[in-house]
Structure formats: structure tokens, C-alpha cells
Design a protein around this motif. Structure first.
Motif, mmCIF file in Angstrom:
data_model
loop_
_atom_site.group_PDB
_atom_site.id
_atom_site.type_symbol
_atom_site.label_atom_id
_atom_site.label_comp_id
_atom_site.label_asym_id
_atom_site.label_seq_id
_atom_site.Cartn_x
_atom_site.Cartn_y
_atom_site.Cartn_z
ATOM 1 N N ARG A 55 0.832 -1.209 0.000
ATOM 2 C CA ARG A 55 0.000 0.000 0.000
ATOM 3 C C ARG A 55 0.866 1.258 0.000
ATOM 4 O O ARG A 55 0.601 2.220 -0.734
ATOM 5 C CB ARG A 55 -0.924 0.004 1.218
ATOM 6 N N THR A 56 1.927 1.253 0.814
ATOM 7 C CA THR A 56 2.833 2.400 0.862
ATOM 8 C C THR A 56 3.556 2.571 -0.469
ATOM 9 O O THR A 56 3.681 3.684 -0.986
ATOM 10 C CB THR A 56 3.865 2.218 1.991
ATOM 11 N N LEU A 57 4.009 1.468 -1.039
ATOM 12 C CA LEU A 57 4.693 1.522 -2.338
ATOM 13 C C LEU A 57 3.765 2.049 -3.422
ATOM 14 O O LEU A 57 4.187 2.819 -4.292
ATOM 15 C CB LEU A 57 5.205 0.134 -2.715
ATOM 16 N N LYS A 58 2.502 1.648 -3.365
ATOM 17 C CA LYS A 58 1.520 2.115 -4.351
ATOM 18 C C LYS A 58 1.324 3.624 -4.249
ATOM 19 O O LYS A 58 1.245 4.335 -5.259
ATOM 20 C CB LYS A 58 0.194 1.391 -4.128
ATOM 21 N N ASN A 59 1.254 4.130 -3.013
ATOM 22 C CA ASN A 59 1.091 5.579 -2.811
ATOM 23 C C ASN A 59 2.329 6.342 -3.275
ATOM 24 O O ASN A 59 2.217 7.404 -3.912
ATOM 25 C CB ASN A 59 0.827 5.864 -1.332
ATOM 26 N N TYR A 60 3.524 5.811 -2.962
ATOM 27 C CA TYR A 60 4.772 6.432 -3.416
ATOM 28 C C TYR A 60 4.793 6.505 -4.946
ATOM 29 O O TYR A 60 5.158 7.530 -5.532
ATOM 30 C CB TYR A 60 5.974 5.624 -2.936
ATOM 31 N N LYS A 61 4.431 5.402 -5.581
ATOM 32 C CA LYS A 61 4.458 5.338 -7.039
ATOM 33 C C LYS A 61 3.527 6.368 -7.651
ATOM 34 O O LYS A 61 3.901 7.079 -8.600
ATOM 35 C CB LYS A 61 4.074 3.933 -7.504
ATOM 36 N N ALA A 62 2.313 6.481 -7.123
ATOM 37 C CA ALA A 62 1.337 7.436 -7.661
ATOM 38 C C ALA A 62 1.843 8.866 -7.526
ATOM 39 O O ALA A 62 1.761 9.666 -8.476
ATOM 40 C CB ALA A 62 0.002 7.270 -6.937
ATOM 41 N N ASN A 63 2.388 9.215 -6.374
ATOM 42 C CA ASN A 63 2.879 10.581 -6.149
ATOM 43 C C ASN A 63 4.094 10.905 -7.010
ATOM 44 O O ASN A 63 4.200 11.997 -7.579
ATOM 45 C CB ASN A 63 3.228 10.770 -4.672
ATOM 46 N N THR A 93 7.189 12.498 0.233
ATOM 47 C CA THR A 93 7.559 11.495 -0.775
ATOM 48 C C THR A 93 8.740 11.974 -1.608
ATOM 49 O O THR A 93 9.691 11.222 -1.853
ATOM 50 C CB THR A 93 6.360 11.200 -1.691
ATOM 51 N N LEU A 94 8.681 13.232 -2.057
ATOM 52 C CA LEU A 94 9.777 13.784 -2.855
ATOM 53 C C LEU A 94 11.066 13.889 -2.045
ATOM 54 O O LEU A 94 12.158 13.640 -2.560
ATOM 55 C CB LEU A 94 9.387 15.162 -3.402
ATOM 56 N N ARG A 95 10.935 14.244 -0.768
ATOM 57 C CA ARG A 95 12.126 14.344 0.081
ATOM 58 C C ARG A 95 12.801 12.975 0.229
ATOM 59 O O ARG A 95 14.036 12.863 0.161
ATOM 60 C CB ARG A 95 11.737 14.905 1.456
ATOM 61 N N ALA A 96 12.003 11.939 0.423
ATOM 62 C CA ALA A 96 12.562 10.596 0.559
ATOM 63 C C ALA A 96 13.204 10.139 -0.752
ATOM 64 O O ALA A 96 14.303 9.557 -0.756
ATOM 65 C CB ALA A 96 11.464 9.620 0.976
ATOM 66 N N PHE A 97 12.554 10.431 -1.875
ATOM 67 C CA PHE A 97 13.041 10.009 -3.184
ATOM 68 C C PHE A 97 14.364 10.686 -3.534
ATOM 69 O O PHE A 97 15.352 10.021 -3.879
ATOM 70 C CB PHE A 97 11.989 10.316 -4.241
ATOM 71 N N PHE A 98 14.403 12.014 -3.434
ATOM 72 C CA PHE A 98 15.625 12.728 -3.800
ATOM 73 C C PHE A 98 16.736 12.509 -2.781
ATOM 74 O O PHE A 98 17.919 12.545 -3.134
ATOM 75 C CB PHE A 98 15.336 14.220 -3.999
ATOM 76 N N GLY A 99 16.365 12.261 -1.533
ATOM 77 C CA GLY A 99 17.367 11.915 -0.530
ATOM 78 C C GLY A 99 18.046 10.598 -0.877
ATOM 79 O O GLY A 99 19.270 10.450 -0.733
ATOM 80 N N TRP A 100 17.233 9.651 -1.361
ATOM 81 C CA TRP A 100 17.775 8.349 -1.781
ATOM 82 C C TRP A 100 18.685 8.515 -3.003
ATOM 83 O O TRP A 100 19.770 7.928 -3.049
ATOM 84 C CB TRP A 100 16.624 7.402 -2.090
ATOM 85 N N LEU A 101 18.251 9.313 -3.974
ATOM 86 C CA LEU A 101 19.074 9.551 -5.165
ATOM 87 C C LEU A 101 20.425 10.163 -4.790
ATOM 88 O O LEU A 101 21.462 9.805 -5.354
ATOM 89 C CB LEU A 101 18.342 10.475 -6.140
ATOM 90 N N HIS A 102 20.384 11.085 -3.822
ATOM 91 C CA HIS A 102 21.623 11.752 -3.399
ATOM 92 C C HIS A 102 22.533 10.774 -2.662
ATOM 93 O O HIS A 102 23.752 10.751 -2.892
ATOM 94 C CB HIS A 102 21.273 12.943 -2.496
#
Length: 327
Positions: free
Chosen positions: A65-73, A117-126
């Protein structure tokens, strides 16, 4: 001066003379340069980065469910900001947040979810060294009124909500939510056959795919029994009233609760999570131990439970009188 700037300067100089540029002249200008067309994949690798990120998070143990929400955002962001991950700037992020606010009219809580969501994503990329600079580093979180957003229904408001219900489906839904404290997602995945009506218990699957047993009131059992007799079909705990009687999805349950609250004329916006909070607050104010409430709600940390269940002055006084003053 880089090659791109140099070439642009030479082209502009040739055009400014007023003479037509021939194929031979252009070929001469481009001599010494190697030109390749940037593919769509190169221009915007966000979808690929998102795919890798979600894969990494799945390995880390995030729920479906969390992955689905991350993907949509994240896919919503990628569709709006067509750039490669390395070229996205803080201004791009700010522009997207403004779009969510001014065009899509998202509420502050939803906006904050996108920001998180964006903070977690770009933090991971960095961290993974896919980008040199994190564009989210200057984006601050919104100042949300968390206490006001979780203001539990009073006893009177809850009765008004019950009185506004039409039919046993709405009555059973309200009672089940407020007597179990279940999350919306937990209720949506239940089947009627999951319930032990005699023992008034049901096993639900919560965050992290962890199972727990919750209990429901006698009133809830009565409303459920009447609802099961009245409905035409379906095996979900709460089903559509039209064939093929599919189980109600989370959004459908939210709409039902909102419709009931509007008929009740309540000032606050009522949603399933508020009924969960109401359950916790009323249970604590009635003297239930906070660790028991923690278990019923499926919280790993008791501090989370204490946020939901706010102690009022009257309850503090009652507990003090009961356990201290009399000794």
C-alpha cells in the motif's frame, strides 16, 4: 567557453550578416563538432529512477500500500516535470508544489504527503550518488495544525452522526469504525466471513502486514447482523449496493462517512481516521490503559497512541482522585 556556447555564438554571427545560410556554409560551421540527438530517455530518466527507488524500498520491507502511494505521487511529479533527475532544481519542486496547491487544490495534509515522498526520493538519489545536489534540501515542511486536525468527536457529535445514518450499511460502518479503531485500509480489505459475531472479534492486517485482533461492541454486532440480512449480495464486510456487489474501496468508504457527516450538520470534517481517533480518545478518557489502546490500534510505539488520545483536565483529575488522593 564550452562547445555549445561557442557553436551558438558562431551560428548567431553568421545569421546576423543578413545573407542566407547555405548548406555548405552550415556544414563548414559545424566542422569539428559531433552532434547527437538527446533521446527522451536521456532527457527524462525519472520513470527509470522511480522504478529503481520503489524496488529498493520494497527490499527494505515497505508495504504494498505504501509503495503504491509512493508510485502514484512520484509518477505524478515525473509527468509534470519532464527533466532528468540530475537537472531538477529547487525551483522545479516549488513550481510543482504550487501546481498541487493552486491547480489541484490539495489540502495541506496531502501537500505534505507529496513533499515527504519527494524528500525521501531525492534523498535516496543523493545517497546513491545518482545526483550531485539534492533539490529538496531547501524545501521546508508545512506547518500543519496536527492537534486541530485530530480533534475527536464529542459524545454529542457522535450521537448526531449516528442519527444521520440512512440504512444499516451506514449504521454498521459508523459503529464498526468507532468501536474498533481500525484504519480505513484495514476495514476495506475485510470480508464478512472474517468476523466472529459471537465473540465480537476480527483479525485485521495492519501496517507492515502485521496481524492483530480487534473487538467490536454489541451495538456494532446488531447493526452488522441487520445489514447482512438487508443487503442483496457480496462477500466484503461492506459492499456496493449495486450488482456485482463489490467490496467498498477506501475512497467509497470515505465518501459514505462524509455524506453522513454532512447530513448531521457537523462543523468539522469527519473521515474514517477521525473515528479511529475518537475511539482512542474516548477509550482513554474512560480509563482504559494506554498500552491496551496501543495494542488495539496496532501502534508499535506508545508515543504514537498518546498523540491520538489526548488527556483532558477532567480525566487527569479523575485519575488523580482515584489513584492518589484517596491514599
Amino acid at each position: 567557453m564550452n562547445a555549445k556556447t561557442e557553436l551558438i555564438g558562431r551560428l548567431l554571427g553568421s545569421f546576423s550578416g543578413g545573407d542566407a545560410i547555405t548548406e555548405e556554409t552550415l556544414a563548414d560551421l559545424l566542422k569539428g563538432y559531433t552532434i547527437t540527438r538527446e533521446s527522451d530517455e536521456t532527457r527524462s530518466d525519472l520513470h527509470r529512477r522511480i522504478k529503481y527507488y520503489l524496488g529498493a524500498k520494497k527490499i527494505d520491507g515497505l508495504s504494498e500500500r505504501t509503495l503504491k502511494n509512493y508510485k502514484a505521487n512520484l509518477e505524478s511529479f515525473a509527468a509534470k516535470v519532464e527533466k532528468s533527475a540530475a537537472k531538477i532544481t529547487t525551483d522545479d519542486i516549488r513550481g510543482y508544489i504550487a501546481y498541487l496547491d493552486e491547480t489541484r487544490h490539495l489540502k495541506e495534509t496531502s501537500l505534505q504527503t507529496h513533499i515527504n515522498t519527494l524528500r525521501a526520493f531525492f534523498g535516496w538519489l543523493h545517497t546513491e550518488e545518482k545526483i550531485k545536489k539534492n533539490p529538496m534540501s531547501k524545501i521546508k515542511s508545512l506547518k500543519l495544525d496536527k492537534k486541530g486536525a485530530r480533534q475527536a468527536l464529542s459524545v454529542e457529535e457522535l450521537e448526531r452522526l449516528r442519527d444521520a445514518c440512512k440504512g444499516y450499511r451506514e449504521k454498521a460502518l459508523v459503529e464498526f469504525l468507532v468501536s474498533t479503531g481500525c484504519r480505513l485500509s484495514e476495514v476495506a480489505q475485510l470480508r464478512a466471513a472474517d468476523l466472529d459475531l459471537v465473540g465480537r472479534t476480527v483479525k485485521v492486517t495492519g501496517k507492515g502486514d502485521k496481524d492483530r485482533v480487534v473487538y467490536f461492541s454489541v451495538r456494532t454486532r446488531l447493526m452488522l447482523q441487520e445489514y447482512f440480512v438487508a443487503r442483496k449480495g457480496g462477500d466484503g464486510l461492506f459492499c456496493s449496493s449495486k450488482s456485482p456487489y463489490e467490496p467498498l474501496k477506501p475512497r467509497a468508504i470515505q465518501r459514505l462517512i462524509r455524506a453522513v457527516s454532512e447530513r448531521a450538520g457537523l462543523d468539522k470534517r469527519v473521515h474514517p481516521h477521525l473515528l479511529r481517533h475518537t475511539f482512542a480518545t474516548h477509550a482513554l478518557n474512560s480509563g482504559m490503559d494506554v498500552t491496551v489502546i496501543q495494542r488495539l490500534l496496532g501502534h508499535e510505539d506508545v508515543a504514537t497512541t498518546q498523540i491520538y488520545a489526548e488527556l483532558n483536565d477532567e480525566t487527569v483529575k479523575h485519575q488523580y482522585t482515584k489513584y492518589v488522593a484517596a491514599n
